[in-house]
Motif scaffolding. Structure first.
Motif, mmCIF file in Angstrom:
data_model
loop_
_atom_site.group_PDB
_atom_site.id
_atom_site.type_symbol
_atom_site.label_atom_id
_atom_site.label_comp_id
_atom_site.label_asym_id
_atom_site.label_seq_id
_atom_site.Cartn_x
_atom_site.Cartn_y
_atom_site.Cartn_z
ATOM 1 N N LEU A 155 2.015 13.367 -7.525
ATOM 2 C CA LEU A 155 2.756 14.217 -8.464
ATOM 3 C C LEU A 155 3.946 14.876 -7.768
ATOM 4 O O LEU A 155 5.023 15.010 -8.342
ATOM 5 N N GLY A 156 3.743 15.289 -6.532
ATOM 6 C CA GLY A 156 4.842 15.905 -5.778
ATOM 7 C C GLY A 156 5.992 14.933 -5.589
ATOM 8 O O GLY A 156 7.150 15.265 -5.842
ATOM 9 N N ALA A 157 5.660 13.716 -5.174
ATOM 10 C CA ALA A 157 6.701 12.711 -4.960
ATOM 11 C C ALA A 157 7.455 12.430 -6.260
ATOM 12 O O ALA A 157 8.687 12.323 -6.265
ATOM 13 N N LEU A 158 6.717 12.355 -7.361
ATOM 14 C CA LEU A 158 7.350 12.062 -8.648
ATOM 15 C C LEU A 158 8.202 13.249 -9.116
ATOM 16 O O LEU A 158 9.352 13.075 -9.534
ATOM 17 N N ASN A 159 7.645 14.436 -9.054
ATOM 18 C CA ASN A 159 8.398 15.596 -9.522
ATOM 19 C C ASN A 159 9.669 15.821 -8.706
ATOM 20 O O ASN A 159 10.682 16.263 -9.236
ATOM 21 N N TRP A 160 9.564 15.508 -7.426
ATOM 22 C CA TRP A 160 10.720 15.754 -6.561
ATOM 23 C C TRP A 160 11.909 14.856 -6.906
ATOM 24 O O TRP A 160 13.041 15.130 -6.515
ATOM 25 N N THR A 161 11.648 13.788 -7.631
ATOM 26 C CA THR A 161 12.748 12.881 -7.970
ATOM 27 C C THR A 161 13.863 13.580 -8.738
ATOM 28 O O THR A 161 15.017 13.171 -8.644
ATOM 29 N N VAL A 162 13.501 14.655 -9.479
ATOM 30 C CA VAL A 162 14.559 15.332 -10.238
ATOM 31 C C VAL A 162 15.619 15.913 -9.311
ATOM 32 O O VAL A 162 16.707 16.290 -9.749
ATOM 33 N N ARG A 163 15.305 16.016 -8.017
ATOM 34 C CA ARG A 163 16.249 16.595 -7.081
ATOM 35 C C ARG A 163 17.253 15.593 -6.534
ATOM 36 O O ARG A 163 18.269 15.977 -5.961
ATOM 37 N N TRP A 164 16.939 14.310 -6.614
ATOM 38 C CA TRP A 164 17.823 13.346 -5.970
ATOM 39 C C TRP A 164 18.124 12.113 -6.828
ATOM 40 O O TRP A 164 19.125 11.442 -6.608
ATOM 41 N N TYR A 165 17.275 11.849 -7.841
ATOM 42 C CA TYR A 165 17.468 10.606 -8.578
ATOM 43 C C TYR A 165 18.663 10.685 -9.525
ATOM 44 O O TYR A 165 18.824 11.651 -10.254
ATOM 45 N N ASP A 166 19.451 9.627 -9.483
ATOM 46 C CA ASP A 166 20.603 9.533 -10.375
ATOM 47 C C ASP A 166 20.345 8.461 -11.425
ATOM 48 O O ASP A 166 20.328 7.266 -11.106
ATOM 49 N N PRO A 167 20.154 8.876 -12.682
ATOM 50 C CA PRO A 167 19.840 7.911 -13.750
ATOM 51 C C PRO A 167 20.937 6.872 -13.953
ATOM 52 O O PRO A 167 20.690 5.823 -14.536
ATOM 53 N N ASN A 168 22.137 7.158 -13.472
ATOM 54 C CA ASN A 168 23.224 6.196 -13.626
ATOM 55 C C ASN A 168 23.316 5.236 -12.441
ATOM 56 O O ASN A 168 24.227 4.412 -12.378
ATOM 57 N N GLY A 169 22.388 5.381 -11.510
ATOM 58 C CA GLY A 169 22.371 4.496 -10.349
ATOM 59 C C GLY A 169 21.813 3.137 -10.707
ATOM 60 O O GLY A 169 21.520 2.859 -11.872
ATOM 61 N N PRO A 170 21.634 2.292 -9.700
ATOM 62 C CA PRO A 170 21.182 0.915 -9.966
ATOM 63 C C PRO A 170 19.707 0.817 -10.337
ATOM 64 O O PRO A 170 19.288 -0.148 -10.974
ATOM 65 N N ARG A 171 18.918 1.816 -9.960
ATOM 66 C CA ARG A 171 17.473 1.704 -10.179
ATOM 67 C C ARG A 171 17.036 2.395 -11.464
ATOM 68 O O ARG A 171 17.464 3.497 -11.753
ATOM 69 N N SER A 172 16.147 1.736 -12.177
ATOM 70 C CA SER A 172 15.598 2.330 -13.395
ATOM 71 C C SER A 172 14.404 3.213 -13.033
ATOM 72 O O SER A 172 13.802 3.047 -11.974
ATOM 73 N N PRO A 173 14.069 4.162 -13.909
ATOM 74 C CA PRO A 173 12.869 4.970 -13.679
ATOM 75 C C PRO A 173 11.611 4.118 -13.508
ATOM 76 O O PRO A 173 10.779 4.404 -12.643
ATOM 77 N N ASP A 174 11.485 3.075 -14.318
ATOM 78 C CA ASP A 174 10.320 2.202 -14.186
ATOM 79 C C ASP A 174 10.260 1.564 -12.807
ATOM 80 O O ASP A 174 9.194 1.438 -12.200
ATOM 81 N N ASP A 175 11.425 1.191 -12.334
ATOM 82 C CA ASP A 175 11.566 0.620 -11.005
ATOM 83 C C ASP A 175 11.015 1.598 -9.968
ATOM 84 O O ASP A 175 10.227 1.252 -9.083
ATOM 85 N N LEU A 176 11.446 2.822 -10.087
ATOM 86 C CA LEU A 176 11.012 3.887 -9.184
ATOM 87 C C LEU A 176 9.500 4.042 -9.206
ATOM 88 O O LEU A 176 8.843 4.126 -8.162
ATOM 89 N N ALA A 177 8.955 4.079 -10.399
ATOM 90 C CA ALA A 177 7.510 4.256 -10.548
ATOM 91 C C ALA A 177 6.762 3.115 -9.861
ATOM 92 O O ALA A 177 5.788 3.343 -9.139
ATOM 93 N N ASP A 178 7.245 1.886 -10.056
ATOM 94 C CA ASP A 178 6.577 0.746 -9.444
ATOM 95 C C ASP A 178 6.634 0.818 -7.923
ATOM 96 O O ASP A 178 5.671 0.480 -7.233
ATOM 97 N N GLU A 179 7.763 1.263 -7.409
ATOM 98 C CA GLU A 179 7.903 1.370 -5.949
ATOM 99 C C GLU A 179 6.929 2.393 -5.384
ATOM 100 O O GLU A 179 6.343 2.221 -4.316
ATOM 101 N N LEU A 180 6.778 3.497 -6.118
ATOM 102 C CA LEU A 180 5.861 4.536 -5.657
ATOM 103 C C LEU A 180 4.437 4.012 -5.635
ATOM 104 O O LEU A 180 3.701 4.208 -4.657
#
Lengths: 192, 192
Positions: B158-183
């Motif tokens: 949960l910490g790793a996921l919540n922390w994404t709001v601090r650095w993740y850019d939705p306009n970047g190349p990676r989708s949220p689903d992508d991120l979730a799968d990587e985690l």
DNA sequence: AGAGTAACCAAGCAAGCGCTAGTGTAAACG
DNA sequence: CGTTTACACTAGCGCTTGCTTGGTTACTCT
């Protein structure tokens, strides 16, 4: 106005300010509360700090500097084995997170209240710290210890570690080192 | 005073408030700023909300309710395989985190500004959400998909996921689903 | 002894804060 | 038709905020 002064008195005031900022949040902490906690009157505060912003910057700088020092020391003192270094870095992170807890909580959650000038300066410190992490993660990836994208892994790991300030109880049964080891174990397939 | 009202107007005002709370922080956001953003005068605000605190509570409730709905739907819609469910839960978490980003950032970082009454109510909602997570983690542990302490693993994830709001850019190349799968991949030895 | 300085205080200013009171108005309802 | 209801307005009260000003004490250094 004692502008760029690192007097012991100022150090102590910074420590007390950190505590109050954690308890109440930066915006809710008034200069009068700060002064009272320090045993002086609100006007006297501005002899030590130019304004309220500078107190916040001092708190955050303290914490980040300590994090850098501890992390560098930890890496210097351990072998070159990637696994050992990864574990050492995680331990160092939690060590500084809970010995300088107040300063770090402020750094993590009141960052946005900094004015642009202070923010720019402190960003460099923060970047230097993160660079240490990325280097360690890179070595672990290269050694095949962990897998995934170097960027994502370091963000996920830092997120998991930073989030501990929200739930971890230092008086509980688990030590910070214990926590660090568990986190490393969680992402390392080999130690199942 | 439109006490317990869920009018569409109030919904819209809550959305705008969330945006401002993220931009400025709760304490720095004045009722006059809120009113201006909403195109009304500051006095009119108190026709929709009892006080400023209630606006904060409304924002956080909105986000947390949505998180619950999305997570439940995601779990309902997928098979009973623990790995699939774990991945679905991570995806659902990031989905709600970035579609209702403002509300969640407020919930995560302005939680402490709630008065005790509102805090108690919203804690129950939050607990219900975390219970879903713990159940999914438990299943994954039992199936041998991941390893470690159930409590620690869920907090770290949960910490790793919540922390994404601090650095993740939705306009970047990676989708949220992508991120979730990587985690999920990061903590699952089998998918190396 | 005299000068300089660090640390403090009392008093208060100007601005901004959350919130209230009282009123106006247009649509909805009996 | 008169009454109610929803929503907005103006005006401002009482209080707190960060910060300034002008002066006092106590210590150090020459």
């Amino acid at each position: 106005m004692n502008v760029m002064n690192a007097s012991p008195r100022r150090k102590e005031l910074t420590r007390l300010a950190a505590q109050l900022f954690v308890q109440e949040g930066f915006d809710r902490t008034t200069v009068r509360m700060l002064a009272q906690e320090m045993g002086i009157k609100s006007g006297s505060l501005f002899h030590h700090f130019k304004d309220k912003q500078e107190i916040l910057a001092a708190v955050i700088e303290e914490g980040t500097q300590n994090a850098l020092v501890i992390a560098r020391k930890a890496l210097d003192e351990c072998a070159e084995d990637p696994e050992v270094r990864l574990r050492a870095m995680a331990r160092a992170h939690l060590e500084t997170l809970f010995t300088d807890r107040n300063a770090h909580v402020v750094a993590l959650f009141e960052w946005r209240r900094l004015d642009p000038a202070a923010s720019a300066h402190l960003s460099h410190l923060r970047d230097a710290y993160e660079a240490l992490w990325v280097a360690v993660i890179d070595d672990a990836l290269e050694a095949g210890l962990i897998h995934g994208d170097r960027f994502l892994v370091s963000r996920f790991v830092l997120g998991a570690l930073n989030w501990t300030v929200r739930w971890y109880d230092p008086n509980g049964p688990r030590s910070p080192d214990d926590l660090a080891d568990e986190l490393v174990a969680m992402i390392m397939p080999t130690s199942a």
